[in-house]
Design a protein around this motif. Structure first.
Motif, mmCIF file in Angstrom:
data_model
loop_
_atom_site.group_PDB
_atom_site.id
_atom_site.type_symbol
_atom_site.label_atom_id
_atom_site.label_comp_id
_atom_site.label_asym_id
_atom_site.label_seq_id
_atom_site.Cartn_x
_atom_site.Cartn_y
_atom_site.Cartn_z
ATOM 1 N N ASP A 162 39.836 38.876 40.828
ATOM 2 C CA ASP A 162 41.224 39.335 40.728
ATOM 3 C C ASP A 162 42.102 38.132 41.025
ATOM 4 O OD1 ASP A 162 43.710 40.453 40.885
ATOM 5 O OD2 ASP A 162 43.205 41.960 42.397
ATOM 6 N N ASP A 163 42.485 37.427 39.962
ATOM 7 C CA ASP A 163 43.237 36.188 40.173
ATOM 8 C C ASP A 163 44.711 36.434 40.461
ATOM 9 O OD1 ASP A 163 44.073 36.929 37.674
ATOM 10 O OD2 ASP A 163 43.085 35.285 36.618
ATOM 11 N N SER A 164 45.113 37.695 40.610
ATOM 12 C CA SER A 164 46.489 37.976 41.014
ATOM 13 C C SER A 164 46.670 37.778 42.518
ATOM 14 C CB SER A 164 46.865 39.416 40.643
ATOM 15 O OG SER A 164 46.153 40.355 41.450
ATOM 16 N N LYS A 165 45.560 37.686 43.241
ATOM 17 C CA LYS A 165 45.642 37.444 44.681
ATOM 18 C C LYS A 165 46.141 36.020 44.929
ATOM 19 C CE LYS A 165 43.849 41.472 45.618
ATOM 20 N NZ LYS A 165 44.704 42.549 46.165
ATOM 21 N N GLN A 173 35.475 31.856 38.348
ATOM 22 C CA GLN A 173 35.738 33.196 37.824
ATOM 23 C C GLN A 173 34.535 34.123 37.930
ATOM 24 O OE1 GLN A 173 38.758 34.421 36.255
ATOM 25 N NE2 GLN A 173 39.605 32.667 37.348
ATOM 26 N N ALA A 174 33.335 33.587 37.839
ATOM 27 C CA ALA A 174 32.133 34.429 37.812
ATOM 28 C C ALA A 174 31.322 34.337 39.099
ATOM 29 C CB ALA A 174 31.261 34.040 36.619
ATOM 30 N N ALA A 175 31.985 34.019 40.208
ATOM 31 C CA ALA A 175 31.251 33.742 41.456
ATOM 32 C C ALA A 175 31.175 34.918 42.420
ATOM 33 C CB ALA A 175 31.888 32.555 42.178
ATOM 34 N N TYR A 176 31.864 36.007 42.124
ATOM 35 C CA TYR A 176 31.982 37.070 43.132
ATOM 36 C C TYR A 176 31.238 38.347 42.737
ATOM 37 C CZ TYR A 176 35.375 33.735 44.770
ATOM 38 O OH TYR A 176 35.971 32.574 45.196
ATOM 39 N N TYR A 177 30.111 38.165 42.076
ATOM 40 C CA TYR A 177 29.266 39.289 41.687
ATOM 41 C C TYR A 177 28.583 39.895 42.911
ATOM 42 C CZ TYR A 177 25.975 35.344 41.785
ATOM 43 O OH TYR A 177 25.259 34.218 42.141
ATOM 44 N N LEU A 184 27.972 43.274 47.954
ATOM 45 C CA LEU A 184 29.353 42.832 48.133
ATOM 46 C C LEU A 184 29.850 42.193 46.834
ATOM 47 C CD1 LEU A 184 31.575 42.455 50.391
ATOM 48 C CD2 LEU A 184 30.728 40.107 50.573
ATOM 49 N N SER A 185 31.013 42.635 46.344
ATOM 50 C CA SER A 185 31.561 42.096 45.098
ATOM 51 C C SER A 185 33.090 42.043 45.173
ATOM 52 C CB SER A 185 31.109 42.937 43.895
ATOM 53 O OG SER A 185 31.461 44.290 44.080
ATOM 54 N N TRP A 186 33.685 41.287 44.263
ATOM 55 C CA TRP A 186 35.120 41.014 44.154
ATOM 56 C C TRP A 186 35.560 39.947 45.163
ATOM 57 C CZ3 TRP A 186 38.169 42.487 40.204
ATOM 58 C CH2 TRP A 186 37.765 43.582 39.433
ATOM 59 N N ASN A 187 36.442 39.078 44.700
ATOM 60 C CA ASN A 187 36.924 37.981 45.537
ATOM 61 C C ASN A 187 37.635 38.486 46.791
ATOM 62 O OD1 ASN A 187 38.939 38.935 43.710
ATOM 63 N ND2 ASN A 187 40.167 37.088 44.017
ATOM 64 N N PHE A 188 38.381 39.600 46.672
ATOM 65 C CA PHE A 188 39.107 40.090 47.852
ATOM 66 C C PHE A 188 38.164 40.655 48.917
ATOM 67 C CE2 PHE A 188 39.595 43.077 44.264
ATOM 68 C CZ PHE A 188 38.890 44.189 44.732
ATOM 69 N N ASN A 189 37.016 41.189 48.500
ATOM 70 C CA ASN A 189 36.044 41.655 49.489
ATOM 71 C C ASN A 189 35.327 40.482 50.161
ATOM 72 O OD1 ASN A 189 36.346 44.479 49.446
ATOM 73 N ND2 ASN A 189 35.194 44.617 47.536
ATOM 74 N N TYR A 190 35.035 39.444 49.390
ATOM 75 C CA TYR A 190 34.424 38.258 49.995
ATOM 76 C C TYR A 190 35.376 37.637 51.015
ATOM 77 C CZ TYR A 190 30.259 38.034 47.062
ATOM 78 O OH TYR A 190 29.039 38.296 46.487
ATOM 79 N N ASN A 204 32.588 30.041 49.644
ATOM 80 C CA ASN A 204 31.124 29.909 49.652
ATOM 81 C C ASN A 204 30.436 31.274 49.508
ATOM 82 O OD1 ASN A 204 30.842 26.919 50.478
ATOM 83 N ND2 ASN A 204 32.207 27.750 52.044
ATOM 84 N N PRO A 205 30.693 31.995 48.404
ATOM 85 C CA PRO A 205 30.093 33.323 48.241
ATOM 86 C C PRO A 205 28.567 33.279 48.161
ATOM 87 C CG PRO A 205 31.062 32.590 46.180
ATOM 88 C CD PRO A 205 31.505 31.617 47.232
#
Length: 289
Positions: A162-165, A173-177, A184-190, A204-205
């Motif tokens: 979610d690059d609106s954060k 872009q594909a690092a938060y699977y 655990l997924s999504w950049n905001f959850n990481y 460092n996901p």
């Protein structure tokens, strides 16, 4: 010569004999046992969790924990208790996850417990064991028995940014699977998990798929602090006596509960029932969602 019981020279029964008298019928590899049947084996009485034949007690989850608490010889208690005080022993963990990926270790789980000391350590002994069983049942379902470390559908990977954060997706872009026991997924959850744990998971996901303790920490973070589509955290659900069904709501209720996917719900419930049996407690009420 047998000394009569009335003789003044009769010696008291030896402790070992007293313990032996409390033993159930010895286990036999040839006999079929049903759930609740009790046998003695390796110095302890054991209760079958379900149908079993040819599998010795303690070898798999077909047998529950020791039920004698002191009978049959060597002091009773749960097998191989961990000095951490966690209500699930390493032997029981191995029984629950016989085919797990070597990445997922008992030590990694125990180390992760330090981040959330209230987990499986709040309330009565029964409540503690139910919460541990509930957590382990859900992560077993999420990872096919702690087998998968990362999400298997790679086509989903680019969609978890979610690059609106304001902090964006610095790892790519594909690092938060999905990773770890609760995927655990999504950049905001990481970011949220990392901030709570004091680890920079936004940048460092990959730590979640490389460090067993970090992987378990992220699962415990979600369990203890996030309510997801439910109305309470999974921790609060178990500690407050609301039932296992509320933990399903917290993890994946939007897709599974209220008839969304009854097979998935039943899979979680079946695992929970098995694990509570292994820990020697009843599952309680309100199992479904």
């Amino acid at each position: 010569m047998v000394v009569p019981a009335s003789s003044a020279t009769a010696a008291p029964a030896a402790p070992a004999a007293e313990a032996a008298a409390a033993c159930a019928t010895p286990w036999s590899a040839d006999k079929v046992y049903l759930g609740g049947d009790t046998v003695s084996h390796a110095g302890h009485n054991w209760s079958a969790s379900w149908w079993t034949q040819g599998t010795a007690p303690a070898d798999t989850g077909q047998w529950g924990v020791w039920v004698d608490k002191g009978a049959c010889g060597d002091g009773g208690g749960d097998p191989d208790p961990d000095p951490s005080g966690f209500v699930v022993s390493e032997a029981q963990f191995n029984q629950m996850f016989p085919n797990r990926n070597p990445f997922y270790t008992y030590r990694g789980l125990v180390d992760a417990l330090q981040s959330y000391p209230g987990f499986a350590n709040t309330g009565s002994e029964e409540t503690k064991k139910r919460e541990a069983a509930a957590f382990l049942a859900n992560i077993s379902h999420e990872t096919a028995g702690l087998y998968y470390i990362v999400e298997q559908n790679e086509a989903n990977y680019p969609h978890y940014c979610d690059d609106s954060k304001p902090y964006g997706c610095p790892a790519g872009q594909a690092a938060y699977y999905g990773r770890g026991p609760i995927q655990l997924s999504w950049n905001f959850n990481y970011k949220a998990a990392g901030d709570a744990l004091g680890i920079d998971l936004l940048n460092n996901p990959y730590l979640v798929e490389r460090d067993p303790a970090v992987a378990m920490q992220t699962a415990l973070w979600y369990w203890n602090t996030q309510q997801g589509p439910g109305t309470m955290t999974a921790h609060d659900a178990m500690v407050g006596g609301h039932g296992f069904g509320q933990t399903i709501w917290a993890i994946n209720g939007a897709l599974e509960c209220e008839g969304g996917n009854p097979a998935q719900v039943q899979s979680r419930i079946d695992k929970y029932r098995n694990y509570t049996a292994m820990l020697g407690v009843t599952p309680g009420s309100n199992l479904s969602c």
